[in-house]
Design an enzyme around this catalytic site. Structure first.
Site, PDB file in Angstrom:
ATOM      1  N   LYS A  40       0.473  -6.448   1.848  1.00  0.00           N
ATOM      2  CA  LYS A  40      -0.229  -5.167   1.799  1.00  0.00           C
ATOM      3  C   LYS A  40       0.226  -4.252   2.931  1.00  0.00           C
ATOM      4  O   LYS A  40       0.396  -3.050   2.731  1.00  0.00           O
ATOM      5  CB  LYS A  40      -1.738  -5.411   1.890  1.00  0.00           C
ATOM      6  N   ASP A  89     -10.466  -2.271  12.340  1.00  0.00           N
ATOM      7  CA  ASP A  89      -9.457  -3.198  11.815  1.00  0.00           C
ATOM      8  C   ASP A  89      -9.014  -4.198  12.879  1.00  0.00           C
ATOM      9  O   ASP A  89      -9.004  -5.408  12.655  1.00  0.00           O
ATOM     10  CB  ASP A  89      -8.247  -2.429  11.282  1.00  0.00           C
ATOM     11  N   HIS A  98      -5.104  -8.999   3.756  1.00  0.00           N
ATOM     12  CA  HIS A  98      -3.999  -9.208   4.690  1.00  0.00           C
ATOM     13  C   HIS A  98      -4.467  -9.543   6.101  1.00  0.00           C
ATOM     14  O   HIS A  98      -3.907 -10.394   6.784  1.00  0.00           O
ATOM     15  CB  HIS A  98      -3.116  -7.969   4.721  1.00  0.00           C
ATOM     16  N   ARG A  99      -5.540  -8.884   6.539  1.00  0.00           N
ATOM     17  CA  ARG A  99      -5.963  -9.096   7.928  1.00  0.00           C
ATOM     18  C   ARG A  99      -6.586 -10.474   8.138  1.00  0.00           C
ATOM     19  O   ARG A  99      -6.481 -11.051   9.221  1.00  0.00           O
ATOM     20  CB  ARG A  99      -6.904  -7.994   8.394  1.00  0.00           C
ATOM     21  N   ASP A 104       0.827  -1.213   0.000  1.00  0.00           N
ATOM     22  CA  ASP A 104       0.000   0.000   0.000  1.00  0.00           C
ATOM     23  C   ASP A 104       0.860   1.261   0.000  1.00  0.00           C
ATOM     24  O   ASP A 104       0.518   2.268  -0.626  1.00  0.00           O
ATOM     25  CB  ASP A 104      -0.937   0.018   1.213  1.00  0.00           C
ATOM     26  N   ASN A 109      -5.028  -1.943  -4.308  1.00  0.00           N
ATOM     27  CA  ASN A 109      -6.185  -2.022  -3.407  1.00  0.00           C
ATOM     28  C   ASN A 109      -5.931  -1.139  -2.185  1.00  0.00           C
ATOM     29  O   ASN A 109      -6.395  -1.410  -1.092  1.00  0.00           O
ATOM     30  CB  ASN A 109      -6.424  -3.477  -2.976  1.00  0.00           C
ATOM     31  N   GLU A 131     -11.138  -4.507   2.260  1.00  0.00           N
ATOM     32  CA  GLU A 131     -10.422  -5.286   1.248  1.00  0.00           C
ATOM     33  C   GLU A 131     -11.302  -6.393   0.666  1.00  0.00           C
ATOM     34  O   GLU A 131     -11.178  -6.773  -0.489  1.00  0.00           O
ATOM     35  CB  GLU A 131      -9.149  -5.867   1.845  1.00  0.00           C
TER      36      GLU A 131
END
Ligand code: DC
Length: 644
Positions: free
Chosen positions: A415, A317, A389-390, A49, A93, A345
């Site tokens: 990311k 998040d 990613h999370r 990112d 993204n 995402e």
């Protein structure tokens, strides 16, 4: 599809230096670019990112340089709107690049095209565009109304006045407007329509704008007045805090896996709202300590996390981490007010529900909430990560439940945290495996059993699985050459081990699998790739706390390549034949030395020559030649290796 297999873990403890915050990195880069003067940015996050933002800034005429291969950058600000008046930007993204750049470019008087990956084109941006249009900006949708890609054309920007923007879909729209407004040079007021979500992210924006010399007057969370006649000025040097959202995985690991786990780079003086994840974790019973620049988490006194019902709007998040932590709670857990997950995402509410169910949780999914009821026992599963990613980082925590877990497409962590799994491996302690491989009749079975007993570990005699498969196939009249048919038998093998006895469909076959017919059958079915594949997970399921001693041919090479101790146990064929001869005589069975020796040679050759998992001593295994040793000595050798 690439994947990463995480072994079951015993626990977690240690220390992690966090990578830079994504939110702070991309905001700081944009502000430094728009500011007068040079800014030295220290500890910038190295991730996809941030790369997107750096690339875009360069394309827009902003000079920046990196200090060698450190995370320190120098940005030469352009002191106003971007000098390059025409550009086509691809932003992947990266929402933290896309939204703020849209706003800054809309006020830069040029002609730009902004696009991203397909998912970026599904993430709403209409509220921001509506706000920008109120200022007179020329922003058009190139595909679907309300979504990227966008076309920005030069337009006369209305000076001053009030801009109204919705705050209930993504706080990034407000962030983007606030950061861009000083480019107009006149005082403007932003009014938030609807309840503003993720407020702590706006606090980060205001804090960073102030460091670059623009003080926004905030009236509650409804009105924000950006002063006129001010320009961003470089603060000289700016340090990027560690990423508080990334901290959540390690803190949760400490809370689930015993701890203590300490993260460095965020703490009580942090400007990131996600440090409040630590408070949420504390309400689950975790023991939390905090300093200026560190946070530490340990498991609750009771050992088990408490069920929770929390409004998580302020930490959207990090809240994902709580959804996975819920697997370890003592009852159903409710995560409320998380509607923004749906436009991230991926649709994170749907994705989270689907994947949590795979490991055995019962999940109720609502428009803006999840209720997670943890299972009594976690199930091994392959987790899909949805290019998010999370999702990948969260689900690594499942391994702390003593359950192996496969993370599909693990590289999606690039990311925001390219080295996540390396850091995770540094704090998580896998259930140890002692792999003892070697040829037939080398005494591995006896050594393994004794070592397991001494350590209180499980013991896996993998050869017996191949023997049972051979027996089951013979009983079913299946040809031992028929790869698929034998593999089907292996995949659903109704075998169990009870008190030293081996049962096949409830029938005691302990002695039968030791006959010569089964031995030679085992060596034939063991050469079939599909059979080996079918038995892989079954063997891995024996890896249970506190540890496993696994013996066979490919324990250290294929089944448990991460085994902590690897032994290749052997003896000359003559010594092995002699041992087997003695055993048979003791059992009152007929035996012939010459035949035994011939048979051993044949089996060694077959096991070593097969293309799949051939019998071999790998470089990372330790050779133990027991020709001149007795059992006691061999066991002593292995235990010595384990202890060292
Ligand atoms: O160790 P054992 O003699 O019980 O093994 C029986 C057969 O199974 C032998 O021919 C080798 C094969 N085997 C294997 O290929 N891989 C293993 N991990 C264990 C045994």
């Amino acid at each position: 599809m690439e994947f990463l297999d995480l072994p079951p873990m015993l626990g977690a403890s240690g220390q992690v230096r966090l990578p830079g915050s994504k939110s702070i990195s991309n905001r700081t880069l944009l502000l430094a670019a728009l500011a007068e003067g040079e800014t030295d940015i220290r500890d910038l996050l190295a991730s996809d990112d941030v790369e997107r933002m750096l690339d875009a800034l360069r394309a827009l005429g902003v000079a920046w340089s990196r200090d060698g291969d450190t995370d320190n950058y120098r940005v030469t600000g352009v002191g106003g709107p971007f000098p390059v008046k025409s550009a086509d930007l691809f932003l992947g993204n990266a929402g933290t690049a896309f939204r703020p750049l849209t706003a800054a470019l809309a006020l830069s008087g040029g002609e730009y095209r902004l696009s991203g990956v397909p998912r970026m084109h599904e993430r709403p941006i209409g509220d921001l565009v509506d706000g920008l249009r109120q200022l007179g900006a020329g922003v058009d949708y190139l595909a679907n109304e309300g979504f990227p890609p966008l076309h920005i054309r030069p337009a006369t920007i209305r000076s001053g006045g009030v801009v109204r923007v919705r705050g209930d879909v993504s706080s990034q729209f407000l962030t983007a407007l606030l950061m861009a407004l000083p480019l107009t040079g006149v005082e403007s007021t932003v009014e938030v329509v609807g309840e503003l979500i993720s407020k702590p992210y706006i606090a980060i924006t205001l804090d960073l704008m102030a460091r670059f010399g623009v003080e926004v007057r905030r009236e509650g969370w409804e009105r924000f007045v950006v002063p006129g006649g001010v320009r961003y000025r470089s603060p000289g040097v700016i340090f990027v805090e560690g990423d508080a959202s990334s901290a959540s995985y390690f803190l949760a690991a400490g809370a689930i896996g015993g701890g203590p786990v300490r993260v460095e780079g965020v703490g009580s003086t942090s400007i990131q709202g996600d440090v409040r994840f630590a408070e949420a974790l504390a309400t689950l019973g975790a023991r939390i300590e905090m300093g200026d620049n560190w946070i530490e988490a340990r498991a609750p006194e009771s050992g088990r996390l408490k069920a929770f019902d929390l409004d998580l709007n302020h930490i959207p998040d990090a809240a994902m981490t709580l959804a996975v932590a819920a697997l370890f709670a003592d009852g159903p857990c409710r995560l409320r007010n998380i509607a923004s997950w749906r436009v991230k995402e991926t649709d994170r509410i749907a994705a989270m529900a689907t994947e949590l169910r795979k490991v055995g949780a019962v999940v109720e999914e609502g428009a803006d909430y999840l209720v997670v009821t943890p299972p009594a026992v976690l199930r091994a599963a392959a987790i899909d990560t949805y290019d998010d990613h999370r999702m990948a980082m969260c689900f690594s925590l499942v391994a702390l439940g003593g359950c192996r877990v496969r993370i599909n497409d693990p590289k999606c962590v690039n990311k925001t945290f390219p080295t996540y799994f390396e850091r995770f491996a540094e704090i998580a302690r896998p259930v140890p495996v002692i792999a003892i491989d070697g040829p037939s009749a080398s005494g591995k079975g006896s050594v393994a059993a004794r070592v397991a007993e001494a350590l209180g570990y499980q013991c896996l005699d993998s050869g017996s699985l191949y023997r049972i498969v051979a027996l089951a196939a013979m009983r079913a009249g299946v040809s031992l050459e028929d790869d698929q048919a034998v593999a089907e038998i292996a995949a659903s093998l109704p075998a169990s081990f009870e008190g030293g006895r081996v049962l096949l469909s409830g029938d005691d076959v302990s002695d039968e699998i030791r006959t010569e017919a089964c031995s030679s059958g085992a060596s034939r079915v063991a050469a079939l790739p599909a059979v080996r594949a079918a038995l892989l997970d079954r063997q891995r399921d024996y890896r249970i706390a506190p540890g496993l001693v696994a013996e066979g041919r490919d324990m250290g090479s294929v089944v448990f390549p991460d085994a902590a101790t690897k032994i290749f146990l052997t003896a000359t064929a003559e010594a092995r034949a002699e041992r087997r001869y003695k055993q048979l005589m003791e059992k009152g069975m007929a035996a012939n030395m010459e035949n035994l020796l011939k048979d051993l040679h044949e089996r060694d050759a077959r096991d070593a020559a097969r293309p799949v998992a051939p019998l071999q001593k790998l470089p990372d295994a330790e050779l133990l030649d027991t020709t001149e040793m007795d059992l006691e000595q061999a066991v002593g050798f292995v235990l010595g290796r384990v202890r060292s």
